[in-house]
Design a protein around this motif. Structure first.
Motif, PDB file in Angstrom:
ATOM      1  N   LEU A 127       5.998  -8.061  -9.188  1.00 15.66           N
ATOM      2  CA  LEU A 127       5.675  -6.650  -8.979  1.00 15.66           C
ATOM      3  C   LEU A 127       5.929  -6.315  -7.512  1.00 15.66           C
ATOM      4  N   LEU A 128       7.198  -6.275  -7.151  1.00 19.71           N
ATOM      5  CA  LEU A 128       7.577  -6.038  -5.759  1.00 19.71           C
ATOM      6  C   LEU A 128       7.500  -4.554  -5.420  1.00 19.71           C
ATOM      7  N   PRO A 142       0.813  -1.231   0.000  1.00 20.42           N
ATOM      8  CA  PRO A 142       0.000   0.000   0.000  1.00 20.42           C
ATOM      9  C   PRO A 142       0.842   1.275   0.000  1.00 20.42           C
ATOM     10  N   TYR A 143       1.991   1.241   0.659  1.00 19.34           N
ATOM     11  CA  TYR A 143       2.884   2.400   0.656  1.00 19.34           C
ATOM     12  C   TYR A 143       3.451   2.631  -0.747  1.00 19.34           C
ATOM     13  N   ALA A 144       3.798   1.536  -1.436  1.00 19.32           N
ATOM     14  CA  ALA A 144       4.309   1.664  -2.800  1.00 19.32           C
ATOM     15  C   ALA A 144       3.248   2.252  -3.725  1.00 19.32           C
ATOM     16  N   GLU A 145       1.996   1.823  -3.543  1.00  9.77           N
ATOM     17  CA  GLU A 145       0.917   2.365  -4.366  1.00  9.77           C
ATOM     18  C   GLU A 145       0.689   3.848  -4.078  1.00  9.77           C
ATOM     19  N   ALA A 146       0.800   4.250  -2.811  1.00  7.20           N
ATOM     20  CA  ALA A 146       0.652   5.667  -2.458  1.00  7.20           C
ATOM     21  C   ALA A 146       1.778   6.494  -3.058  1.00  7.20           C
ATOM     22  N   GLU A 179       3.372   5.749  -5.827  1.00  7.52           N
ATOM     23  CA  GLU A 179       3.091   5.842  -7.269  1.00  7.52           C
ATOM     24  C   GLU A 179       2.118   6.980  -7.557  1.00  7.52           C
ATOM     25  N   ASP A 180       1.087   7.098  -6.728  1.00  2.00           N
ATOM     26  CA  ASP A 180       0.124   8.188  -6.894  1.00  2.00           C
ATOM     27  C   ASP A 180       0.801   9.544  -6.690  1.00  2.00           C
ATOM     28  N   ALA A 181       1.707   9.613  -5.722  1.00  2.00           N
ATOM     29  CA  ALA A 181       2.410  10.866  -5.442  1.00  2.00           C
ATOM     30  C   ALA A 181       3.290  11.269  -6.620  1.00  2.00           C
ATOM     31  N   TYR A 182       3.938  10.288  -7.245  1.00  2.00           N
ATOM     32  CA  TYR A 182       4.729  10.577  -8.445  1.00  2.00           C
ATOM     33  C   TYR A 182       3.811  11.045  -9.580  1.00  2.00           C
ATOM     34  N   ALA A 183       2.709  10.325  -9.768  1.00  2.00           N
ATOM     35  CA  ALA A 183       1.791  10.645 -10.872  1.00  2.00           C
ATOM     36  C   ALA A 183       1.194  12.032 -10.729  1.00  2.00           C
ATOM     37  N   ASN A 184       0.971  12.468  -9.498  1.00  2.00           N
ATOM     38  CA  ASN A 184       0.352  13.772  -9.247  1.00  2.00           C
ATOM     39  C   ASN A 184       1.375  14.893  -9.069  1.00  2.00           C
ATOM     40  N   GLY A 185       2.664  14.554  -9.230  1.00  6.74           N
ATOM     41  CA  GLY A 185       3.702  15.576  -9.128  1.00  6.74           C
ATOM     42  C   GLY A 185       4.059  15.981  -7.713  1.00  6.74           C
ATOM     43  N   ILE A 186       3.548  15.260  -6.712  1.00  4.83           N
ATOM     44  CA  ILE A 186       3.891  15.585  -5.324  1.00  4.83           C
ATOM     45  C   ILE A 186       5.354  15.258  -5.046  1.00  4.83           C
ATOM     46  N   ILE A 187       5.818  14.146  -5.623  1.00  3.76           N
ATOM     47  CA  ILE A 187       7.230  13.770  -5.538  1.00  3.76           C
ATOM     48  C   ILE A 187       7.843  13.968  -6.916  1.00  3.76           C
ATOM     49  N   PRO A 188       8.934  14.719  -7.047  1.00  4.70           N
ATOM     50  CA  PRO A 188       9.570  14.929  -8.353  1.00  4.70           C
ATOM     51  C   PRO A 188      10.003  13.603  -8.977  1.00  4.70           C
ATOM     52  N   GLU A 189       9.954  13.540 -10.314  1.00  6.45           N
ATOM     53  CA  GLU A 189      10.298  12.309 -11.022  1.00  6.45           C
ATOM     54  C   GLU A 189      11.740  11.866 -10.772  1.00  6.45           C
ATOM     55  N   ASP A 190      12.647  12.833 -10.546  1.00 14.75           N
ATOM     56  CA  ASP A 190      14.056  12.491 -10.382  1.00 14.75           C
ATOM     57  C   ASP A 190      14.421  12.186  -8.929  1.00 14.75           C
ATOM     58  N   GLU A 191      13.438  12.133  -8.055  1.00 10.27           N
ATOM     59  CA  GLU A 191      13.695  11.819  -6.649  1.00 10.27           C
ATOM     60  C   GLU A 191      13.248  10.382  -6.380  1.00 10.27           C
ATOM     61  N   ILE A 192      14.209   9.530  -5.991  1.00 11.37           N
ATOM     62  CA  ILE A 192      13.923   8.112  -5.794  1.00 11.37           C
ATOM     63  C   ILE A 192      13.504   7.871  -4.343  1.00 11.37           C
ATOM     64  N   VAL A 193      12.289   7.376  -4.167  1.00 12.79           N
ATOM     65  CA  VAL A 193      11.761   7.089  -2.833  1.00 12.79           C
ATOM     66  C   VAL A 193      11.115   5.712  -2.852  1.00 12.79           C
ATOM     67  N   PHE A 194      11.440   4.888  -1.868  1.00  8.21           N
ATOM     68  CA  PHE A 194      10.840   3.574  -1.713  1.00  8.21           C
ATOM     69  C   PHE A 194      10.062   3.529  -0.398  1.00  8.21           C
ATOM     70  N   PRO A 195       9.149   2.584  -0.246  1.00  4.95           N
ATOM     71  CA  PRO A 195       8.403   2.487   1.021  1.00  4.95           C
ATOM     72  C   PRO A 195       9.295   2.364   2.246  1.00  4.95           C
ATOM     73  N   THR A 196      10.455   1.734   2.092  1.00 10.65           N
ATOM     74  CA  THR A 196      11.371   1.564   3.227  1.00 10.65           C
ATOM     75  C   THR A 196      12.010   2.878   3.660  1.00 10.65           C
ATOM     76  N   ASP A 197      11.820   3.941   2.865  1.00 11.30           N
ATOM     77  CA  ASP A 197      12.354   5.257   3.229  1.00 11.30           C
ATOM     78  C   ASP A 197      11.379   6.054   4.094  1.00 11.30           C
ATOM     79  N   VAL A 198      10.178   5.531   4.288  1.00 10.88           N
ATOM     80  CA  VAL A 198       9.169   6.247   5.067  1.00 10.88           C
ATOM     81  C   VAL A 198       9.624   6.363   6.524  1.00 10.88           C
ATOM     82  N   ILE A 199       9.578   7.566   7.050  1.00  8.13           N
ATOM     83  CA  ILE A 199      10.053   7.840   8.404  1.00  8.13           C
ATOM     84  C   ILE A 199       8.866   7.983   9.355  1.00  8.13           C
ATOM     85  N   LYS A 200       9.018   7.382  10.516  1.00  7.26           N
ATOM     86  CA  LYS A 200       8.011   7.500  11.564  1.00  7.26           C
ATOM     87  C   LYS A 200       8.604   8.308  12.715  1.00  7.26           C
ATOM     88  N   PHE A 201       7.870   9.305  13.178  1.00  2.00           N
ATOM     89  CA  PHE A 201       8.336  10.125  14.291  1.00  2.00           C
ATOM     90  C   PHE A 201       7.851   9.520  15.606  1.00  2.00           C
TER      91      PHE A 201
END
Length: 200
Positions: free
Chosen positions: A129-130, A30-34, A36-58
């Motif tokens: 499709l990992l 589900p994090y990977a799908e979110a 993907e949506d962020a990339y598609a909507n331009g929230i995350i720039p295309e040249d910025e590589i982010v994976f679900p394992t990069d998600v930070i919890k405070f």
């Protein structure tokens, strides 16, 4: 949820915070799908590589990468180095394993101790499709195995392997034409990569 083809280790191997590698991957989807949506909507720039394992919890203890169980393993490996249990941080090597029916990647994690070498091996099939790259999955499997061996070695219940045994284990994979091995006169093997220039 995508269909993922896995081997027995994906069900048998436990990771910190997850009952199995398969559970970990299912949690990441589900994090990977979110993302993907962020990339598609331009929230995350295309040249910025982010994976679900990069998600930070405070948390009240600071930042936590709760979706990346290997970070805790890496911290413990560094602790083994500081305590003198292993000579230096383990070497992590990635190779393509063509004998997998769909291709795949294998990770070798080598820890060097005074009497020899400890070797953790992990693999991951390609074509799934990992939610993260294949080598991240194979890394997790190899690091879990390596940490288990180091723990047993520290307790005196596991002996490290000589160069000949390490080389035999690594040569079981169909990629040795790109690598050279030398048992040498040391207690550790010498492994080098023979660069093959691209055809032009």
């Amino acid at each position: 949820m995508p269909l993922i083809r896995v081997g027995p280790k994906a069900v048998e191997v436990k990771l910190q915070g997850f009952s199995s590698v398969l559970t970990w991957l299912a949690t990441l989807i589900p994090y990977a799908e979110a993302l993907e949506d962020a990339y598609a909507n331009g929230i995350i720039p295309e040249d910025e590589i982010v994976f679900p394992t990069d998600v930070i919890k405070f948390t009240d203890k600071g930042l936590a990468f709760s979706l990346d169980p290997t970070r805790k393993i890496v911290d413990r490996l560094w602790q083994y180095v500081h305590e003198g249990q292993i000579l230096r941080f383990p070497a992590i090597l990635h190779v393509t394993h063509s004998r997998y029916s769909a291709g795949g990647v294998v990770t070798f994690a080598l820890a060097f101790v005074r009497e020899g070498t400890l070797l953790g091996i992990g693999g991951c099939l390609a074509g799934n499709l990992l939610p993260i790259p294949e080598h991240d999955v194979s890394d997790a499997l190899a690091l879990v195995e390596l940490e288990r061996q180091i723990s047993q070695y520290v307790k005196g219940t596991l002996s490290p392997l000589p160069p000949s045994a390490i080389i035999t284990k690594m040569r079981k994979y169909d990629w040795e034409e790109k690598w050279s091995f030398d048992e040498g006169d040391s207690v550790h093997p010498t492994i080098s990569f023979r660069h093959q220039p691209r055809e032009t």
